[in-house]
Design a protein around this motif. Structure first.
Motif, PDB file in Angstrom:
ATOM      1  N   ARG A   1       9.096   4.393  -6.878  1.00 17.86           N
ATOM      2  CA  ARG A   1       8.096   4.947  -7.779  1.00 17.86           C
ATOM      3  C   ARG A   1       7.377   6.303  -7.335  1.00 17.86           C
ATOM      4  O   ARG A   1       6.569   6.262  -6.632  1.00 17.86           O
ATOM      5  N   PRO A   2       7.989   7.237  -8.138  1.00 18.52           N
ATOM      6  CA  PRO A   2       8.003   8.587  -7.793  1.00 18.52           C
ATOM      7  C   PRO A   2       6.235   8.778  -7.883  1.00 18.52           C
ATOM      8  O   PRO A   2       5.793   9.802  -7.327  1.00 18.52           O
ATOM      9  N   TRP A   3       5.483   8.011  -8.722  1.00 19.83           N
ATOM     10  CA  TRP A   3       4.152   8.400  -8.779  1.00 19.83           C
ATOM     11  C   TRP A   3       3.391   8.077  -7.643  1.00 19.83           C
ATOM     12  O   TRP A   3       2.127   8.256  -7.749  1.00 19.83           O
ATOM     13  N   LEU A   4       4.132   7.267  -6.796  1.00 25.36           N
ATOM     14  CA  LEU A   4       3.314   7.034  -5.413  1.00 25.36           C
ATOM     15  C   LEU A   4       3.842   7.714  -4.253  1.00 25.36           C
ATOM     16  O   LEU A   4       3.791   7.423  -2.986  1.00 25.36           O
ATOM     17  N   ALA A   5       4.577   8.788  -4.620  1.00 23.49           N
ATOM     18  CA  ALA A   5       5.247   9.433  -3.691  1.00 23.49           C
ATOM     19  C   ALA A   5       4.486  10.055  -2.631  1.00 23.49           C
ATOM     20  O   ALA A   5       4.570  10.493  -1.398  1.00 23.49           O
ATOM     21  N   TYR A   6       2.891  10.399  -3.103  1.00 25.22           N
ATOM     22  CA  TYR A   6       1.975  10.779  -2.181  1.00 25.22           C
ATOM     23  C   TYR A   6       1.771   9.924  -0.715  1.00 25.22           C
ATOM     24  O   TYR A   6       1.095  10.457   0.041  1.00 25.22           O
ATOM     25  N   TRP A   7       2.265   8.706  -0.867  1.00 22.81           N
ATOM     26  CA  TRP A   7       2.097   7.833   0.049  1.00 22.81           C
ATOM     27  C   TRP A   7       2.676   8.313   1.342  1.00 22.81           C
ATOM     28  O   TRP A   7       2.829   7.947   2.410  1.00 22.81           O
ATOM     29  N   LEU A   8       3.815   9.238   0.987  1.00 27.32           N
ATOM     30  CA  LEU A   8       4.515   9.772   2.286  1.00 27.32           C
ATOM     31  C   LEU A   8       3.815  10.786   2.888  1.00 27.32           C
ATOM     32  O   LEU A   8       4.181  10.941   4.251  1.00 27.32           O
ATOM     33  N   LEU A   9       2.776  11.211   2.510  1.00 24.34           N
ATOM     34  CA  LEU A   9       1.952  12.014   3.319  1.00 24.34           C
ATOM     35  C   LEU A   9       0.719  11.192   4.110  1.00 24.34           C
ATOM     36  O   LEU A   9       0.255  10.494   3.760  1.00 24.34           O
ATOM     37  N   PRO A  10       0.633  11.741   5.293  1.00 22.06           N
ATOM     38  CA  PRO A  10      -0.643  10.980   6.001  1.00 22.06           C
ATOM     39  C   PRO A  10      -1.674  11.316   5.933  1.00 22.06           C
ATOM     40  O   PRO A  10      -2.252  12.466   5.831  1.00 22.06           O
ATOM     41  N   TYR A  11      -2.535  10.411   5.172  1.00 26.13           N
ATOM     42  CA  TYR A  11      -4.069  10.506   4.802  1.00 26.13           C
ATOM     43  C   TYR A  11      -4.564   9.366   5.044  1.00 26.13           C
ATOM     44  O   TYR A  11      -4.180   8.273   4.835  1.00 26.13           O
ATOM     45  N   PRO A  12      -5.950   9.414   5.402  1.00 21.80           N
ATOM     46  CA  PRO A  12      -6.638   8.050   5.756  1.00 21.80           C
ATOM     47  C   PRO A  12      -6.757   7.486   4.409  1.00 21.80           C
ATOM     48  O   PRO A  12      -7.286   7.852   3.453  1.00 21.80           O
ATOM     49  N   ASN A  13      -6.499   6.139   4.299  1.00 19.53           N
ATOM     50  CA  ASN A  13      -6.468   5.310   3.161  1.00 19.53           C
ATOM     51  C   ASN A  13      -6.963   4.036   3.340  1.00 19.53           C
ATOM     52  O   ASN A  13      -6.955   3.300   4.467  1.00 19.53           O
ATOM     53  N   THR A  14      -7.501   3.419   2.152  1.00 16.06           N
ATOM     54  CA  THR A  14      -7.800   2.157   2.452  1.00 16.06           C
ATOM     55  C   THR A  14      -7.070   0.983   2.725  1.00 16.06           C
ATOM     56  O   THR A  14      -7.427  -0.220   3.241  1.00 16.06           O
ATOM     57  N   MET A  15      -5.804   1.209   2.372  1.00 11.72           N
ATOM     58  CA  MET A  15      -4.674   0.078   2.968  1.00 11.72           C
ATOM     59  C   MET A  15      -4.422   0.336   4.288  1.00 11.72           C
ATOM     60  O   MET A  15      -3.665  -0.674   4.947  1.00 11.72           O
ATOM     61  N   GLY A  16      -4.912   1.334   4.957  1.00  6.65           N
ATOM     62  CA  GLY A  16      -4.878   1.196   6.459  1.00  6.65           C
ATOM     63  C   GLY A  16      -3.212   1.528   6.666  1.00  6.65           C
ATOM     64  O   GLY A  16      -2.759   1.268   7.959  1.00  6.65           O
ATOM     65  N   MET A  17      -2.592   2.125   5.762  1.00  4.13           N
ATOM     66  CA  MET A  17      -1.303   2.428   6.044  1.00  4.13           C
ATOM     67  C   MET A  17      -0.803   3.695   6.363  1.00  4.13           C
ATOM     68  O   MET A  17      -1.359   4.757   5.821  1.00  4.13           O
ATOM     69  N   TRP A  18      -0.085   4.132   7.425  1.00  6.27           N
ATOM     70  CA  TRP A  18       0.508   5.443   7.901  1.00  6.27           C
ATOM     71  C   TRP A  18       1.965   5.567   7.647  1.00  6.27           C
ATOM     72  O   TRP A  18       2.673   4.416   7.886  1.00  6.27           O
ATOM     73  N   PRO A  19       2.558   6.570   7.498  1.00  2.95           N
ATOM     74  CA  PRO A  19       3.693   6.921   7.469  1.00  2.95           C
ATOM     75  C   PRO A  19       4.448   6.670   8.667  1.00  2.95           C
ATOM     76  O   PRO A  19       3.754   6.669   9.832  1.00  2.95           O
TER      77      PRO A  19
END
Lengths: 476, 396
Positions: A139-157
């Motif tokens: 899902r290339p539109w979610l590729a920014y999930w590859l970047l470490p940023y504080p998010n509400t999902m609490g997920m980190w690369p």
């Protein structure tokens, strides 16, 4: 050794043709860009490349509509063409940075005429490379999930994964390569601004030239910036391909897990990149009549670099084969036997032919002086380095520890379409570049003019040339 | 130092040579005592000292060939040092004899009873066996001494006015010569050092040794250049630009050293395979672990930060000091690479025998004496006579 020739072992052939003056260099390079008459060959080339871009867009569209199932990947070969082509393109890109930055730091003057388009090649190759992992995430539109940023999902690369290091390494590399290329272009953009006839182009080149007037202070800052960027780009070349090799080497897959991988991948990248530079330079110098600027000496030196890096790559193959046996591990041993004699054995022997046997011809100076032979060898090396990644990715994955999970990998038409599409994109961008920007650095070539002995450096006129990069002043 | 009469480096070299021979003989005598009192410890320490001093002649061989192929003023600046070092290779072959005689003390694969109980060693026996080991060692030295002789003859022809033809010949030797050196050194590293732990393997191992040899050679030649810089015939010929280039090369080799070692570590650490991790476990615990940290700090971080500065790289004396420090670090690195291999288990305490010092000084002293003798046989520098214009350009 010789005190008369302190630099450059390859003597004899000059790095610039005879009879050039400062003006003729500027004329001949800038007229390719400023001329209203575009060679027909350019239109044909651009047209073919655009067809390739069409294929690329179709392949991406089809992939996004149906999902990754249209590719040939599955268990056990979960990494197919996407990673092969990613590594292939990134490797090609490295020659550009090597020529621009490392040869600059090593004071190899012969780099001057080939650095500009080698850098452009780097940028375009990195773009092509980037397509693959972006699409492979599904899902290339979610590729920014590859970047470490504080998010509400609490997920980190996963910071221990070299795939994440790739994100940082490649994006840094792309940024620095673009800056390096652009900074190097500024003085030439000003030249184009001054020489352009139409107001529109004057404005465009003028805006891009950032108000460059060639003042002594401009040159001084330029030298500093360019030197710093060269210093930054050099470790990046090594780090990017090292991280790429870590993608494989930190795993426990026989055929991937080898400590020799980092240096051998870096050498392979330079090997394939120089082959691509030759593949492009040989037709371009012919079509645009640039034989005086891209001389036999350039081709000869590039052939030597290909030979040297090719030998390092082959050292890597030899170490892999020897240690597969020496390790005493049955899995390691089976891996190399399967590579050589398994269902993909053809690819291993084709790789050995392309990367080990054929480049040996370059020991002969007669071959290095034969343009047709050089072109053919460059193509063979391009193919060989693609095969190398195919062998590493596919033969290692398709049969590992558990025979019950063995399987075969067959690329689909959409795998091929995406690959061919990126080649189309690469050439499309390259054709645009050689038409709209000076593909050879005008001001750096002018610094070589005194070597022709035609025009003794005059006062005043000499300032532009001598304030330019002349080795000593430019090193960081 | 403002005396109008230039000090001659040759005289100083002669003095050093005499001291080196005396110190070397004393060191060898003390090591001779160790040979009789504790053969095992002697052989182990001798191996480390041997590999240390082998690095400079072999690194000189490789860097000379690299210089013939690529050119550059840096090579001219250290060419005579490297040529003299290459000519000492037969002496190193002689120093190999105690290792050949002491194989049994070093390598467990020479013990028939151990091999009989170890399936893996039986599997490797076609490679790891005493005859193969000796034959290969003979081949390695034949390759190196042969290449050194060819290059030496070529250089002599060039000195005698051979011109372009002699240069072309040197280049023709250097291309295939580098390939041969790489292969021979790789397998020498496997035979002599890696096979001390015969179960362990790492495909980058040969490269690690090759980089170490390049670094040792650069450090040694820079140190020597810095000592010779203010006396004839180098005074006025060794320019800041040469020193700067040598400094950059040493910087590059410091980085390469860190690069290959880090690569090997991260790949093995990450995969965490039982066949591979013991090598690091042995070297990361207790005092050996402290040495590992020291290496990161002083073999990499410190020289990296210091050599970033252009001012430092152009300062002959300062660079010479850093080079001397790097030569010391090379010894620490080799001890860390090889020393722990002799310990049993992954938590064996650190142990280094006193004869390391005597063998180091012994081999080193004799080696330097022979090296200095060789150096004095030919002109002391290939650098051209000082040219006022060039000097001005280099100082700008």
């Amino acid at each position: 050794m010789s005190s008369a020739k302190p630099t450059g072992a390859a003597s004899g052939a000059p790095v610039i043709g005879p009879g050039h003056s400062l003006a003729s260099v500027t004329d001949q390079i800038s007229k390719i860009v400023l001329s209203r008459q575009t060679p027909t060959g350019w239109f044909i080339g651009l047209g073919v490349a655009m067809l390739g871009v069409g294929v690329l867009i179709t392949a991406i569209g089809w992939l996004l509509w149906w999902g990754l199932g249209v590719w040939g990947i599955n268990q056990p070969v979960g990494w197919g063409f996407a990673i092969i082509n990613f590594v292939w393109w990134i490797g090609i890109g490295h020659a550009g940075t090597l020529i621009s930055a490392i040869l600059l730091l090593l004071k190899q003057e012969w780099r001057t005429s080939i650095n500009r388009f080698a850098e452009a090649m780097t940028l375009f190759a990195v773009m092509c490379a980037g397509v693959f992992p972006l699409l492979h995430v599904g899902r290339p539109w979610l590729a920014y999930w590859l970047l470490p940023y504080p998010n509400t999902m609490g997920m980190w690369p996963q910071f221990r994964s070299p795939l994440l290091w790739d994100v940082f390494a490649v994006s840094t590399y792309a940024t620095v390569s673009a800056l390096f290329w652009y900074v190097g272009l500024i003085p030439d953009l000003a030249t184009l601004r001054d020489r352009a006839k139409s107001l529109v182009w004057k404005r465009i080149y003028g805006a891009l030239a950032l108000g460059w007037r060639g003042a002594a202070r401009h040159w001084e800052r330029y030298e500093t910036a360019y030197g710093l960027l060269a210093g930054l780009a050099t470790p990046l070349v090594v780090s990017v391909h090292t991280v790429v090799s870590f993608d494989f080497a930190v795993s426990v897959i026989p055929g991937w897990h080898a400590t020799i991988m980092p240096p051998y991948f870096v050498a392979g990248a330079i090997f394939s990149g120089f082959a691509m530079v030759l593949t492009l330079a040989i037709p371009i110098r012919r079509i645009f009549g640039l034989e005086d600027f891209i001389t036999m000496k350039h081709l000869d030196n590039m052939a030597k670099v290909i030979l040297a890096t090719g030998m390092i790559v082959c050292y890597g193959y030899a170490m892999e084969a020897f240690f597969a046996w020496y390790s005493g591990s049955p899995y390691e041993r089976y891996m190399i036997v399967n590579r050589m004699l398994g269902p993909y054995g053809w690819s291993y022997w084709a790789l050995i032919t392309c990367n080990l046997l054929v480049p040996q011809l370059l020991w002969s100076s007669a071959v290095r002086r034969n343009i047709a032979a050089l072109f053919a060898i460059a193509i063979v090396v391009n193919v060989g380095m693609w095969l190398e990644r195919f062998v590493i990715v596919v033969t290692s994955l398709h049969r590992d520890y558990l025979p019950s999970s063995w399987g075969m990998y067959y690329p689909t038409v959409w795998d091929w379409a995406l690959y061919i599409g990126t080649i189309g994109l690469f050439f499309f961008l390259l054709f645009l570049f050689i038409r709209f920007l000076p593909m050879i650095s005008i001001f750096e070539m002018r610094t070589l003019v005194p070597a022709t002995g035609e025009e003794p450096p005059k006062k005043g006129l000499h300032i532009a040339a001598s304030a330019g990069p002349s080795g000593e002043a430019r090193r960081p | 130092m403002n005396t109008p009469v230039a000090i001659d480096f040759g005289q100083r070299l002669e003095r050093w040579r005499n001291v080196a021979f005396v110190v070397g003989a004393l060191g060898l005598a003390a090591s001779g005592y160790a040979w009789f009192s504790d053969r095992t410890e002697f052989t182990r320490m001798w191996l480390i000292a041997f590999l240390y001093w082998l690095a400079i002649p072999l690194g000189s061989l490789a860097l000379s060939m690299l210089h013939y192929l690529t050119g550059g003023g840096w090579g001219l600046a250290i060419q005579r040092w490297m040529q003299a070092a290459m000519r000492t290779l037969p002496l190193l072959a002689l120093f190999f004899v105690p290792i050949a005689l002491g194989m049994h003390e070093l390598y467990e694969w020479t013990h028939a009873d151990v091999v009989a109980k170890d399936e893996l060693l039986q599997f490797k026996a076609p490679y790891l066996n005493s005859t193969g080991f000796l034959v290969r060692a003979g081949v390695f030295f034949a390759v190196w001494i042969g290449l050194a002789a060819l290059l030496g003859a070529g250089a002599k022809r060039f000195d005698a006015g051979g011109g372009e033809g002699a240069l072309v010949r040197l280049r023709t030797i250097s291309g295939p010569g580098l390939v041969l050196y790489f292969l021979a050194m790789t397998f020498a590293a496997i035979d002599w050092a890696m096979s001390i732990e015969p179960h362990w393997f790492s495909t980058i191992y040969g490269v690690v040794f090759i980089i170490g040899q390049g670094l040792a050679t650069l450090a040694f030649t820079i140190l020597l250049s810095s000592q010779a810089a203010d006396s004839a015939p180098l005074k006025g010929r060794l320019l800041p630009v040469h020193v700067h280039d040598l400094g950059k090369l040493m910087f590059a080799f410091v980085l390469l050293w860190a690069y290959v070692n880090y690569s090997q570590f991260v790949i093995i650490w990450s995969a965490n395979l039982a066949e591979e991790t013991p090598w690091y476990l042995k070297r990361m615990h207790g005092a050996w672990g402290a040495v590992a940290i020291t290496l990161i700090a002083l073999h990499f971080a410190l020289p990296f930060l210091v050599l970033l500065s252009k001012t430092v790289k152009r300062n002959t004396k300062l660079l010479g000091g850093i080079a001397a420090f790097m030569l010391l670090m090379r010894l620490v690195d080799l001890v860390w690479y090889i020393g722990p291999a002799f310990g049993h288990g992954t938590h064996a305490p650190m142990h280094v025998h006193w004869s390391l010092a005597t063998s180091f000084v012994g081999i080193g002293g004799i080696w330097f004496g022979v090296f200095a003798t060789q150096l004095k046989n030919r002109p002391l520098t290939s650098l051209p006579e000082p040219d006022p214009h060039a000097m001005a350009a280099a100082h700008h």
